[in-house]
Design a protein around this motif. Structure first.
Motif, PDB file in Angstrom:
ATOM      1  N   MET A   1       0.883  -1.291  -0.018  1.00  0.00           N
ATOM      2  CA  MET A   1      -0.156  -0.091   0.006  1.00  0.00           C
ATOM      3  C   MET A   1       0.940   1.207   0.041  1.00  0.00           C
ATOM      4  SD  MET A   1      -2.947   1.260   2.823  1.00  0.00           S
ATOM      5  CE  MET A   1      -3.793  -0.261   3.010  1.00  0.00           C
ATOM      6  N   THR A   2       0.622   2.293  -0.719  1.00  0.00           N
ATOM      7  CA  THR A   2       1.517   3.335  -0.961  1.00  0.00           C
ATOM      8  C   THR A   2       0.932   4.425   0.353  1.00  0.00           C
ATOM      9  OG1 THR A   2      -0.400   4.623  -1.993  1.00  0.00           O
ATOM     10  CG2 THR A   2       1.268   3.372  -3.554  1.00  0.00           C
ATOM     11  N   PHE A   3       1.835   5.125   0.737  1.00  0.00           N
ATOM     12  CA  PHE A   3       1.487   6.324   1.656  1.00  0.00           C
ATOM     13  C   PHE A   3       0.296   7.084   1.634  1.00  0.00           C
ATOM     14  CE2 PHE A   3       2.099  10.579   3.117  1.00  0.00           C
ATOM     15  CZ  PHE A   3       2.036  10.227   4.800  1.00  0.00           C
ATOM     16  N   LEU A   4      -0.054   7.331   0.055  1.00  0.00           N
ATOM     17  CA  LEU A   4      -1.240   8.100  -0.136  1.00  0.00           C
ATOM     18  C   LEU A   4      -2.178   7.005   0.165  1.00  0.00           C
ATOM     19  CD1 LEU A   4      -1.785  10.894  -1.198  1.00  0.00           C
ATOM     20  CD2 LEU A   4      -1.741   9.826  -3.654  1.00  0.00           C
ATOM     21  N   ASP A   5      -2.443   5.948  -0.087  1.00  0.00           N
ATOM     22  CA  ASP A   5      -3.266   4.940   0.189  1.00  0.00           C
ATOM     23  C   ASP A   5      -3.633   4.791   1.665  1.00  0.00           C
ATOM     24  OD1 ASP A   5      -3.675   4.430  -2.467  1.00  0.00           O
ATOM     25  OD2 ASP A   5      -2.455   2.676  -2.363  1.00  0.00           O
ATOM     26  N   GLN A   6      -2.458   4.787   2.452  1.00  0.00           N
ATOM     27  CA  GLN A   6      -2.468   4.793   3.975  1.00  0.00           C
ATOM     28  C   GLN A   6      -3.366   5.882   4.450  1.00  0.00           C
ATOM     29  OE1 GLN A   6       1.984   4.218   4.438  1.00  0.00           O
ATOM     30  NE2 GLN A   6       1.339   2.766   6.110  1.00  0.00           N
ATOM     31  N   LEU A   7      -3.048   7.041   4.020  1.00  0.00           N
ATOM     32  CA  LEU A   7      -3.585   8.162   4.258  1.00  0.00           C
ATOM     33  C   LEU A   7      -5.022   8.146   4.274  1.00  0.00           C
ATOM     34  CD1 LEU A   7      -1.375  11.278   3.310  1.00  0.00           C
ATOM     35  CD2 LEU A   7      -1.721  10.269   5.986  1.00  0.00           C
ATOM     36  N   ARG A   8      -5.308   7.837   2.947  1.00  0.00           N
ATOM     37  CA  ARG A   8      -6.886   7.637   2.788  1.00  0.00           C
ATOM     38  C   ARG A   8      -7.746   6.709   3.445  1.00  0.00           C
ATOM     39  NH1 ARG A   8      -5.414   8.213  -3.143  1.00  0.00           N
ATOM     40  NH2 ARG A   8      -5.816  10.472  -3.573  1.00  0.00           N
ATOM     41  N   THR A   9      -6.943   5.462   3.693  1.00  0.00           N
ATOM     42  CA  THR A   9      -7.661   4.502   4.539  1.00  0.00           C
ATOM     43  C   THR A   9      -7.695   4.962   5.680  1.00  0.00           C
ATOM     44  OG1 THR A   9      -6.561   2.923   3.320  1.00  0.00           O
ATOM     45  CG2 THR A   9      -7.239   1.911   5.485  1.00  0.00           C
ATOM     46  N   ALA A  10      -6.694   5.597   6.561  1.00  0.00           N
ATOM     47  CA  ALA A  10      -6.646   6.136   7.910  1.00  0.00           C
ATOM     48  C   ALA A  10      -7.922   7.200   8.090  1.00  0.00           C
ATOM     49  CB  ALA A  10      -5.525   6.844   8.652  1.00  0.00           C
ATOM     50  N   GLU A  11      -7.954   8.134   7.002  1.00  0.00           N
ATOM     51  CA  GLU A  11      -8.923   9.140   7.313  1.00  0.00           C
ATOM     52  C   GLU A  11     -10.279   8.550   7.217  1.00  0.00           C
ATOM     53  OE1 GLU A  11      -8.923  11.666   3.898  1.00  0.00           O
ATOM     54  OE2 GLU A  11     -10.890  12.708   4.348  1.00  0.00           O
ATOM     55  N   ARG A  12     -10.468   7.644   6.358  1.00  0.00           N
ATOM     56  CA  ARG A  12     -11.817   6.827   6.309  1.00  0.00           C
ATOM     57  C   ARG A  12     -11.955   5.954   7.585  1.00  0.00           C
ATOM     58  NH1 ARG A  12     -11.136   5.000   1.393  1.00  0.00           N
ATOM     59  NH2 ARG A  12     -10.378   3.111   2.018  1.00  0.00           N
ATOM     60  N   GLN A  13     -11.197   5.168   7.959  1.00  0.00           N
ATOM     61  CA  GLN A  13     -11.549   4.390   9.205  1.00  0.00           C
ATOM     62  C   GLN A  13     -11.783   5.185  10.366  1.00  0.00           C
ATOM     63  OE1 GLN A  13      -8.517   1.693  10.030  1.00  0.00           O
ATOM     64  NE2 GLN A  13      -8.973   0.249   8.179  1.00  0.00           N
ATOM     65  N   ASN A  14     -11.051   6.348  10.595  1.00  0.00           N
ATOM     66  CA  ASN A  14     -10.984   6.991  12.064  1.00  0.00           C
ATOM     67  C   ASN A  14     -11.922   8.422  11.782  1.00  0.00           C
ATOM     68  OD1 ASN A  14      -9.412   5.410  13.373  1.00  0.00           O
ATOM     69  ND2 ASN A  14      -7.717   6.359  12.901  1.00  0.00           N
ATOM     70  N   GLY A  15     -12.558   8.543  10.381  1.00  0.00           N
ATOM     71  CA  GLY A  15     -13.240   9.790  10.174  1.00  0.00           C
ATOM     72  C   GLY A  15     -12.420  11.123  10.527  1.00  0.00           C
ATOM     73  N   SER A  16     -11.207  11.149  10.294  1.00  0.00           N
ATOM     74  CA  SER A  16     -10.397  12.281  10.705  1.00  0.00           C
ATOM     75  C   SER A  16      -9.277  12.623   9.828  1.00  0.00           C
ATOM     76  CB  SER A  16      -9.529  11.588  11.918  1.00  0.00           C
ATOM     77  OG  SER A  16      -8.788  12.644  12.720  1.00  0.00           O
ATOM     78  N   LEU A  17      -9.287  14.154   9.932  1.00  0.00           N
ATOM     79  CA  LEU A  17      -8.029  14.916   9.190  1.00  0.00           C
ATOM     80  C   LEU A  17      -6.978  15.249  10.308  1.00  0.00           C
ATOM     81  CD1 LEU A  17     -10.419  17.144   7.355  1.00  0.00           C
ATOM     82  CD2 LEU A  17      -9.346  15.048   6.470  1.00  0.00           C
ATOM     83  N   LEU A  18      -7.167  14.803  11.593  1.00  0.00           N
ATOM     84  CA  LEU A  18      -6.310  15.203  12.639  1.00  0.00           C
ATOM     85  C   LEU A  18      -5.035  14.317  12.664  1.00  0.00           C
ATOM     86  CD1 LEU A  18      -5.509  16.968  15.103  1.00  0.00           C
ATOM     87  CD2 LEU A  18      -6.961  15.380  16.427  1.00  0.00           C
ATOM     88  N   CYS A  19      -3.916  14.851  12.562  1.00  0.00           N
ATOM     89  CA  CYS A  19      -2.624  14.483  13.144  1.00  0.00           C
ATOM     90  C   CYS A  19      -2.213  14.853  14.492  1.00  0.00           C
ATOM     91  CB  CYS A  19      -1.449  14.878  12.049  1.00  0.00           C
ATOM     92  SG  CYS A  19      -0.009  14.422  12.361  1.00  0.00           S
ATOM     93  N   VAL A  20      -1.870  13.992  15.272  1.00  0.00           N
ATOM     94  CA  VAL A  20      -1.332  14.346  16.548  1.00  0.00           C
ATOM     95  C   VAL A  20       0.237  14.276  16.358  1.00  0.00           C
ATOM     96  CG1 VAL A  20      -1.087  13.623  19.095  1.00  0.00           C
ATOM     97  CG2 VAL A  20      -3.405  13.659  17.745  1.00  0.00           C
ATOM     98  N   GLY A  21       0.725  15.442  16.868  1.00  0.00           N
ATOM     99  CA  GLY A  21       1.988  15.875  16.907  1.00  0.00           C
ATOM    100  C   GLY A  21       2.860  15.361  17.902  1.00  0.00           C
ATOM    101  N   LEU A  22       3.912  14.421  18.066  1.00  0.00           N
ATOM    102  CA  LEU A  22       4.355  14.010  19.226  1.00  0.00           C
ATOM    103  C   LEU A  22       5.776  14.625  19.609  1.00  0.00           C
ATOM    104  CD1 LEU A  22       3.698  10.104  18.371  1.00  0.00           C
ATOM    105  CD2 LEU A  22       2.400  11.789  20.133  1.00  0.00           C
ATOM    106  N   ASP A  23       5.552  15.712  20.185  1.00  0.00           N
ATOM    107  CA  ASP A  23       6.820  16.812  20.386  1.00  0.00           C
ATOM    108  C   ASP A  23       6.966  16.699  22.104  1.00  0.00           C
ATOM    109  OD1 ASP A  23       6.299  17.436  17.817  1.00  0.00           O
ATOM    110  OD2 ASP A  23       6.154  19.479  18.213  1.00  0.00           O
ATOM    111  N   PRO A  24       7.579  15.589  22.252  1.00  0.00           N
ATOM    112  CA  PRO A  24       7.683  15.292  23.983  1.00  0.00           C
ATOM    113  C   PRO A  24       8.812  16.442  24.684  1.00  0.00           C
ATOM    114  CG  PRO A  24       8.742  13.516  22.952  1.00  0.00           C
ATOM    115  CD  PRO A  24       8.160  14.163  21.822  1.00  0.00           C
TER     116      PRO A  24
END
Ligand SMILES: O=c1ccn([C@@H]2O[C@H](COP(=O)(O)O)[C@@H](O)[C@H]2O)c(=O)[nH]1
Length: 279
Positions: A1-24
């Protein structure tokens, strides 16, 4: 699966455009972890576990790990994300940019050592500094285009007088990424939520590229204007994903033992604002 496909799948599965940034930042950790750099993994893993069903992507920023000699904790965190949230692509925010031979090492670090799905890059050194990353088929690379910080004004809106049409620098980067540089459809662009008009311009110049959009939350970018400018759909499906990052506002939503559930509440709130703007 390409990165673009991964994004599309995650957007659909999680109903989300949000990326959580991990800046500890250990100095900002909740009281029971405060100041303890050996707890970077524990802190980030708790945030990941609390938000994995709410995001299109996670974005660890490598500097926050390297500054504390915590690269081993980043490796462990990457493994944790891949194991517990395999549906969520990981963007390693490293903003690399160097000559080809050195870029090969950075690409190896991002994709082989850390197993990232995509990486952020500076395009300043030109195509031969980007090309080594494109040899990793299926992986993504986001080029800095119109960044969220005020200093982005120093160079990015300046016109290139020797380029036909005299585009602004960020417009030229967007056109190169949409066109001749995008050999295998792996490129995306970074555009700040603090500049919605420029997001709209970049979307017009790069209609099929994913956009990584930091700047909502702590930097005060306009989440609704961001979605209106960058998110396009046809027949109810996203044409090119947008990945809207928020880091500090989610990570440090509370300073007590309830930090992970507070992060989840803030992620839910932000996700809903972004989703509502698509309707
Ligand atoms: O133009 C850019 C490119 C990258 N960043 C990164 O995004 C996050 C933003 O953190 P917040 O706490 O949500 O402000 C951080 O990792 C930056 O390095 C950006 O802000 N702007």
């Amino acid at each position: 699966m390409t990165f673009l496909d991964q994004l599309r799948t995650a957007e659909r599965q999680n109903g989300s455009l949000l990326c959580v940034g991990l800046d500890p930042e250990p100095a900002k950790f909740p009281a029971h972890l405060k100041g303890d750099a050996s707890k970077i993994y524990d802190f980030c893993a708790a945030i990941v576990d609390a938000t994995a069903d709410l995001v299109i992507s996670f974005k660890p920023q490598i500097a926050y790990f390297a500054a504390h000699r915590a690269e081993d904790q980043l490796e462990k965190l990457m493994e944790h994300m891949r194991r517990t949230a395999p549906q969520v692509p990981i963007i390693l925010d490293a903003k690399r940019g160097d000559i080809g031979s050195t870029a090969e090492q950075y690409a190896k670090e991002a994709f082989e050592r850390y197993g990232a799905d995509a990486v952020t890059l500076s395009p300043f050194m030109g195509f031969d500094s980007v090309q080594p990353y494109l040899k990793y088929h299926g992986k993504g690379a986001f080029l800095l285009c119109r960044t969220s910080n005020p200093g982005g004004d120093d160079l990015q809106p300046q016109r290139l007088l020797d380029v036909p049409g005299q585009p602004r620098l960020y417009e030229h980067i967007a056109s190169l990424a949409q066109g001749p540089w995008n050999l295998n459809g792996q490129l995306g662009l970074v555009v700040g939520a603090t500049y919605p008009a420029e997001i709209e311009r970049v979307r017009a110049l790069a209609p099929t590229l994913p956009l990584l959009i930091p700047g909502v939350g702590a930097q005060g970018g306009d989440a609704v204007a961001t979605v209106k400018a960058g998110w396009k759909s046809a027949n109810g499906e996203t044409t090119a994903p947008i990945v809207v990052n928020s880091s500090r506002a989610i990570l440090y939503a509370a300073s007590g033992a309830d930090f992970a559930s507070a992060a989840r509440q803030e992620a839910l709130r932000t996700r809903e604002i972004l989703q509502a703007a698509t309707r």
